[in-house]
Design a protein around this motif. Structure first.
Motif, short mmCIF file in Angstrom:
data_model
loop_
_atom_site.label_atom_id
_atom_site.label_comp_id
_atom_site.label_asym_id
_atom_site.label_seq_id
_atom_site.Cartn_x
_atom_site.Cartn_y
_atom_site.Cartn_z
N GLU A 69 72.04 -0.83 22.57
CA GLU A 69 71.97 0.28 21.63
C GLU A 69 71.60 1.55 22.37
N ALA A 70 72.24 2.63 22.02
CA ALA A 70 71.97 3.94 22.64
C ALA A 70 71.03 4.74 21.75
N PRO A 101 68.57 8.63 21.83
CA PRO A 101 68.63 9.94 22.50
C PRO A 101 67.99 9.95 23.88
N GLN A 102 67.06 9.02 24.16
CA GLN A 102 66.35 9.01 25.44
C GLN A 102 66.78 7.90 26.39
N GLY A 103 67.58 6.94 25.91
CA GLY A 103 67.94 5.84 26.79
C GLY A 103 68.73 4.77 26.07
N ILE A 104 68.63 3.54 26.58
CA ILE A 104 69.28 2.41 25.92
C ILE A 104 68.24 1.35 25.60
N ARG A 105 68.45 0.68 24.49
CA ARG A 105 67.62 -0.45 24.10
C ARG A 105 68.45 -1.71 24.23
N LEU A 106 67.90 -2.71 24.92
CA LEU A 106 68.59 -3.97 25.11
C LEU A 106 67.92 -5.01 24.23
N ARG A 107 68.60 -5.41 23.19
CA ARG A 107 68.04 -6.38 22.26
C ARG A 107 68.41 -7.78 22.74
N GLY A 126 60.95 2.94 18.17
CA GLY A 126 61.48 2.12 17.08
C GLY A 126 62.06 2.94 15.95
N ASP A 127 61.55 4.14 15.75
CA ASP A 127 62.02 4.97 14.65
C ASP A 127 63.15 5.90 15.07
N LEU A 128 63.49 5.88 16.38
CA LEU A 128 64.57 6.76 16.83
C LEU A 128 65.91 6.22 16.36
N PRO A 129 66.85 7.08 16.08
CA PRO A 129 68.18 6.61 15.71
C PRO A 129 68.83 5.88 16.88
N ALA A 130 69.32 4.67 16.63
CA ALA A 130 69.95 3.86 17.67
C ALA A 130 71.36 3.53 17.25
#
Length: 377
Positions: free
Chosen positions: A209-210, A212-218, A112-116
């Motif tokens: 959202e991208a 550094p480790q993957g993608i987040r699908l909201r 959650g705190d990673l830059p997206a």
């Protein structure tokens, strides 16, 4: 050694694949008692008749079956034993899927705190369908985990999904449903995307959202999905697409007609023989049409050859006559996942990739690799 001869615990361990300590444990558990035990020395001896039971025991334990369930399998008849094994495997698979979903949620919270970076907004049902379509060209191959992944490339105008198993390459381009995104590319876990598909499908819009480790699908329900990036380099599919040879033959054929012919054809390796206004689905022993001109047989008629079968299909054909061989496992999924009622096949020769796409839509395309006439890849 005959089955009636006894062997030491060490010799039996070598034959059964179980360690001596495991054999002692299973003897104490009542699952595999020795054939004989020396009353003075306490040495345990086993017979050849027990090798099969020991091997089954070892394999049941390797798939994580508890001791009580193993005992139930041994006490049951063949049919009931098979049902118990299936029941255990279903539970293992279900537990693994649950763990995978929970892990994705945990990673989402931890990240959650990673830059997206917002890269795209897509319609959920459309994205879900595209993921399932394109991932049919992926494969789980030891040593090449990237072949189980999905390549995602975004630009302000489009999002392209690509997968390949080296015999097929499928790619689909989607139009963003929201504000223009950013240019981004990465290969994500196909398994984690499959787990996310149900949630994606139920969301009208999905914000990608991208990190550094993957993608987040909201998604709409607030339970965001996370899919990790694969470190391995994806095959250079753009170079392959750019280096395709000139199309020498173009065929338009009804998808359902071709699909039914592939389902009914007895061969595992088949050829498409293209000439005039027809496509013949042929096999060994009938590698070329007979003396009849196309149209002499009813569409879909099956004609056995001396050692093979030919099924004639009506088609619109332009270009030169051509015959291309395929493995059924390559051609069938390429046809079955295509979009629309009519397919367009672009052929470039008997040893060149064939492009398969909708006759009126260009957003989903599959390349299918042929095999040599002698059936080697």
């Amino acid at each position: 050694m005959s089955n009636s001869e006894l062997m030491s615990i060490g010799a039996f361990a070598q034959r059964s694949g179980l360690t001596p300590s495991a054999l002692r444990f299973y003897a104490d558990s009542g699952l595999l008692a020795p054939a004989e035990t020396d009353s003075v020395s306490g040495y345990r001896y086993y017979s050849g008749d027990q090798v099969v039971r020991a091997s089954v025991l070892r394999r049941l334990r390797e798939i994580g079956m508890p001791l009580a369930a193993v005992a139930a399998v041994f006490e049951a008849g063949a049919g009931e034993a098979a049902r118990l094994v299936d029941e255990h495997v279903a539970k293992v698979v279900g537990d693994a899927a649950l763990a995978q979903r929970q892990a994705a949620g945990i990673k989402c919270v931890l990240g959650g705190d990673l830059p997206a970076v917002p890269v795209a907004v897509l319609k959920g049902p459309v994205l879900a369908d595209a993921v399932e379509q394109v991932l049919t060209a992926s494969v789980d191959e030891p040593g090449l985990p990237v072949l189980a992944g999905l390549r995602i490339e975004t630009s302000p105008e489009a999002v392209t999904l690509t997968a390949t198993d080296r015999y097929r390459l499928s790619t689909r381009t989607l139009v963003p449903a929201g504000p223009p995104g950013q240019t981004w590319a990465g290969t994500v876990s196909g398994d984690e995307l499959r787990v996310a598909v149900a949630g994606i499908r139920r969301s009208a819009l999905v914000r990608v959202e991208a990190t550094p480790q993957g993608i987040r699908l909201r998604v709409a329900d607030g339970a965001d999905r996370y899919c990790r990036l694969l470190a391995e380099e994806f095959p250079d599919h753009r170079l392959m697409l750019a280096s395709l040879g000139e199309v020498t033959t173009r065929v338009t054929v009804a998808k359902e007609v071709l699909l039914r012919a592939l389902e009914e054809h007895p061969g595992e390796r088949i050829a498409l023989h293209v000439a005039d206004a027809a496509v013949d689905v042929v096999s060994a022993g009938d590698e070329a049409p007979g003396d009849e001109a196309p149209g002499d047989e009813a569409p879909g008629d099956e004609k056995p050859g001396e050692e093979g079968t030919r099924i004639r299909l009506p088609a619109a054909v332009s270009g030169r006559a051509l015959q291309v061989w395929f493995a059924l496992t390559t051609l069938y999924p390429a046809v079955s996942t295509a979009i629309g009622p009519d397919l367009m096949l672009d052929l470039r020769g008997g040893d060149q990739p064939v492009t398969i796409r909708s006759a009126d839509r260009g957003d989903f395309t599959t390349l299918a690799m042929p095999i040599k006439p002698d059936h080697s890849v």
